[in-house]
Design a protein around this motif. Structure first.
Motif, PDB file in Angstrom:
ATOM      1  N   LEU A 194      -5.714  -1.259  -3.339  1.00  0.00           N
ATOM      2  CA  LEU A 194      -4.698  -2.372  -3.377  1.00  0.00           C
ATOM      3  C   LEU A 194      -5.041  -3.407  -2.005  1.00  0.00           C
ATOM      4  O   LEU A 194      -5.148  -4.579  -2.004  1.00  0.00           O
ATOM      5  N   TYR A 195      -5.136  -2.476  -0.805  1.00  0.00           N
ATOM      6  CA  TYR A 195      -5.340  -3.264   0.296  1.00  0.00           C
ATOM      7  C   TYR A 195      -6.639  -4.002   0.318  1.00  0.00           C
ATOM      8  O   TYR A 195      -6.773  -5.300   0.812  1.00  0.00           O
ATOM      9  N   ILE A 196      -7.725  -3.436  -0.367  1.00  0.00           N
ATOM     10  CA  ILE A 196      -8.968  -4.129  -0.368  1.00  0.00           C
ATOM     11  C   ILE A 196      -8.818  -5.423  -1.317  1.00  0.00           C
ATOM     12  O   ILE A 196      -9.335  -6.506  -0.936  1.00  0.00           O
ATOM     13  N   GLN A 197      -8.312  -5.143  -2.324  1.00  0.00           N
ATOM     14  CA  GLN A 197      -8.076  -6.147  -3.375  1.00  0.00           C
ATOM     15  C   GLN A 197      -7.255  -7.374  -2.463  1.00  0.00           C
ATOM     16  O   GLN A 197      -7.805  -8.721  -2.442  1.00  0.00           O
ATOM     17  N   LEU A 198      -6.062  -7.200  -1.748  1.00  0.00           N
ATOM     18  CA  LEU A 198      -5.397  -8.077  -0.954  1.00  0.00           C
ATOM     19  C   LEU A 198      -6.487  -8.720   0.092  1.00  0.00           C
ATOM     20  O   LEU A 198      -6.305 -10.097  -0.025  1.00  0.00           O
ATOM     21  N   ALA A 199      -6.987  -7.931   0.793  1.00  0.00           N
ATOM     22  CA  ALA A 199      -7.760  -8.409   2.237  1.00  0.00           C
ATOM     23  C   ALA A 199      -9.049  -9.190   1.758  1.00  0.00           C
ATOM     24  O   ALA A 199      -9.268 -10.056   2.418  1.00  0.00           O
ATOM     25  N   VAL A 200      -9.718  -8.574   0.860  1.00  0.00           N
ATOM     26  CA  VAL A 200     -11.136  -9.291   0.496  1.00  0.00           C
ATOM     27  C   VAL A 200     -10.767 -10.382  -0.711  1.00  0.00           C
ATOM     28  O   VAL A 200     -11.211 -11.389  -0.383  1.00  0.00           O
ATOM     29  N   LYS A 201     -10.328  -9.803  -2.003  1.00  0.00           N
ATOM     30  CA  LYS A 201     -10.355 -10.578  -2.958  1.00  0.00           C
ATOM     31  C   LYS A 201      -9.298 -11.657  -3.003  1.00  0.00           C
ATOM     32  O   LYS A 201      -9.382 -12.824  -3.447  1.00  0.00           O
ATOM     33  N   GLU A 202      -8.157 -11.285  -2.678  1.00  0.00           N
ATOM     34  CA  GLU A 202      -7.153 -12.341  -2.421  1.00  0.00           C
ATOM     35  C   GLU A 202      -6.952 -13.103  -1.281  1.00  0.00           C
ATOM     36  O   GLU A 202      -6.191 -13.907  -1.111  1.00  0.00           O
ATOM     37  N   GLY A 203      -7.784 -12.977  -0.216  1.00  0.00           N
ATOM     38  CA  GLY A 203      -7.921 -13.760   0.926  1.00  0.00           C
ATOM     39  C   GLY A 203      -7.207 -13.528   2.133  1.00  0.00           C
ATOM     40  O   GLY A 203      -6.883 -14.284   2.943  1.00  0.00           O
ATOM     41  N   HIS A 207      -6.213  -8.763   8.912  1.00  0.00           N
ATOM     42  CA  HIS A 207      -5.104  -8.512   9.927  1.00  0.00           C
ATOM     43  C   HIS A 207      -3.931  -8.527   8.972  1.00  0.00           C
ATOM     44  O   HIS A 207      -2.881  -9.193   9.423  1.00  0.00           O
ATOM     45  N   CYS A 208      -3.853  -8.041   8.023  1.00  0.00           N
ATOM     46  CA  CYS A 208      -2.404  -7.537   7.332  1.00  0.00           C
ATOM     47  C   CYS A 208      -2.413  -5.978   7.079  1.00  0.00           C
ATOM     48  O   CYS A 208      -3.391  -5.446   7.426  1.00  0.00           O
ATOM     49  N   ALA A 209      -1.130  -5.694   6.678  1.00  0.00           N
ATOM     50  CA  ALA A 209      -0.761  -4.011   6.745  1.00  0.00           C
ATOM     51  C   ALA A 209       0.175  -4.011   5.866  1.00  0.00           C
ATOM     52  O   ALA A 209       1.256  -4.706   5.801  1.00  0.00           O
ATOM     53  N   PHE A 210       0.341  -2.806   5.324  1.00  0.00           N
ATOM     54  CA  PHE A 210       1.450  -2.322   4.731  1.00  0.00           C
ATOM     55  C   PHE A 210       2.675  -1.880   5.397  1.00  0.00           C
ATOM     56  O   PHE A 210       2.441  -1.294   6.504  1.00  0.00           O
ATOM     57  N   LYS A 211       4.070  -2.492   5.152  1.00  0.00           N
ATOM     58  CA  LYS A 211       5.119  -1.913   5.858  1.00  0.00           C
ATOM     59  C   LYS A 211       6.222  -1.157   4.695  1.00  0.00           C
ATOM     60  O   LYS A 211       6.770  -2.054   3.984  1.00  0.00           O
ATOM     61  N   ILE A 212       6.810   0.044   4.948  1.00  0.00           N
ATOM     62  CA  ILE A 212       7.648   0.532   4.038  1.00  0.00           C
ATOM     63  C   ILE A 212       9.134   0.368   4.666  1.00  0.00           C
ATOM     64  O   ILE A 212       9.333   0.656   5.911  1.00  0.00           O
ATOM     65  N   MET A 213       9.960   0.064   4.009  1.00  0.00           N
ATOM     66  CA  MET A 213      11.366  -0.257   4.683  1.00  0.00           C
ATOM     67  C   MET A 213      12.268   0.747   3.923  1.00  0.00           C
ATOM     68  O   MET A 213      12.040   1.255   2.815  1.00  0.00           O
TER      69      MET A 213
END
Ligand SMILES: NC(=O)c1ccc[n+]([C@@H]2O[C@H](COP(=O)([O-])OP(=O)(O)OC[C@H]3O[C@@H](n4cnc5c(N)ncnc54)[C@H](OP(=O)(O)O)[C@@H]3O)[C@@H](O)[C@H]2O)c1
Length: 215
Positions: A194-203, A207-213
């Protein structure tokens, strides 16, 4: 001198290994890079950037001299490389891999097992912890976003090994979250897709990361 200095073998001197190793050396740990080319200029530069706390040698010597081993080399060579390390009994082995398939469109393993569980099979006697696989190396260099720290999910079957990895993640300024036993890598590894999809494919970029609340 740090209160508890660890000897950490970092196998692989690329984006992940280079970043994690340099940062732990900066934090005062004794880092031994395991490399195919320990005398390479790239590795010398890494050592030069590590505040006098890093050296480099071959994979097996690095592993033999360390209590924590961080696997930061490619997934396809993991079985062979880990098999070359000699006895790993009792050592903490941190698995950073993402078992991507050959065209990076998905995972090689999943659902009923994980790269981490396969690595645990190959690394007989080692205490394997899955970690540092679900953010980019840019975030490993700096996981801080204003007053927030990026979440680092990790999992494993050995409580003491997980505490060591939790501490190592916290020292890099991650917010470490214990996700449970090693088989939970079956979820943490696809999470990296999912990270790779967002970072690479969705642009989103690196410099993004997941945060759980929680409340
Ligand atoms: N890039 C990321 O943002 C990221 C994020 C999370 C997890 N990961 C995972 O972390 C691991 C490392 O990724 P990376 O991006 O750091 O890769 P990378 O930049 O290509 O570096 C991998 C390193 O592994 C070593 N290596 C390469 N081929 C090898 C081989 N055939 N046999 C033995 N060692 C070899 C090399 O070090 P030497 O030349 O010193 O031997 C190389 O510098 C991978 O499993 C990847 O899935 C990557």
């Amino acid at each position: 001198m740090k209160e508890h200095t660890l000897k950490i073998a970092v196998l692989g001197t690329g984006r992940v290994g280079g970043t994690l190793g340099r940062r732990w050396a900066e934090a005062g740990h004794q880092v031994i890079f395991g490399s195919r080319y320990p005398d390479d200029e790239k590795v010398k530069k890494l050592i030069g950037d590590s505040r006098g706390n890093a050296t480099a040698t071959d994979h097996r010597t690095a592993a033999e001299q360390s209590e924590v081993i961080v696997y930061a080399a490619p997934w396809p060579v993991a079985q062979q490389l880990i098999g070359s390390l000699g006895s790993l009994a009792g050592k903490v082995l941190v698995d950073c891999t993402n078992p991507l398939n050959s065209d990076f469109s998905g995972l090689d393993v999943g659902y009923t097992t994980s790269a981490a569980e396969k690595i645990a099979d190959w690394a007989v006697g080692a205490r394997v912890v899955k970690a540092f696989n679900n953010v980019s190396s840019a975030i490993m260099a700096n996981p801080v976003f204003g007053d927030q720290r990026a979440t680092m999910f990790y999992c494993g079957d050995d409580a003491e090994a997980k505490l060591t990895v939790r501490q190592l993640a916290a020292e890099l300024n991650f917010d470490p979250v214990d996700a449970g036993p090693l088989r939970i890598a079956r979820y943490i590894e696809p999470f990296a897709m999912l990270y790779i999809q967002l970072a690479v494919k969705e642009g989103w970029g690196s410099h993004c990361a997941f945060k759980i609340m929680k409340r």
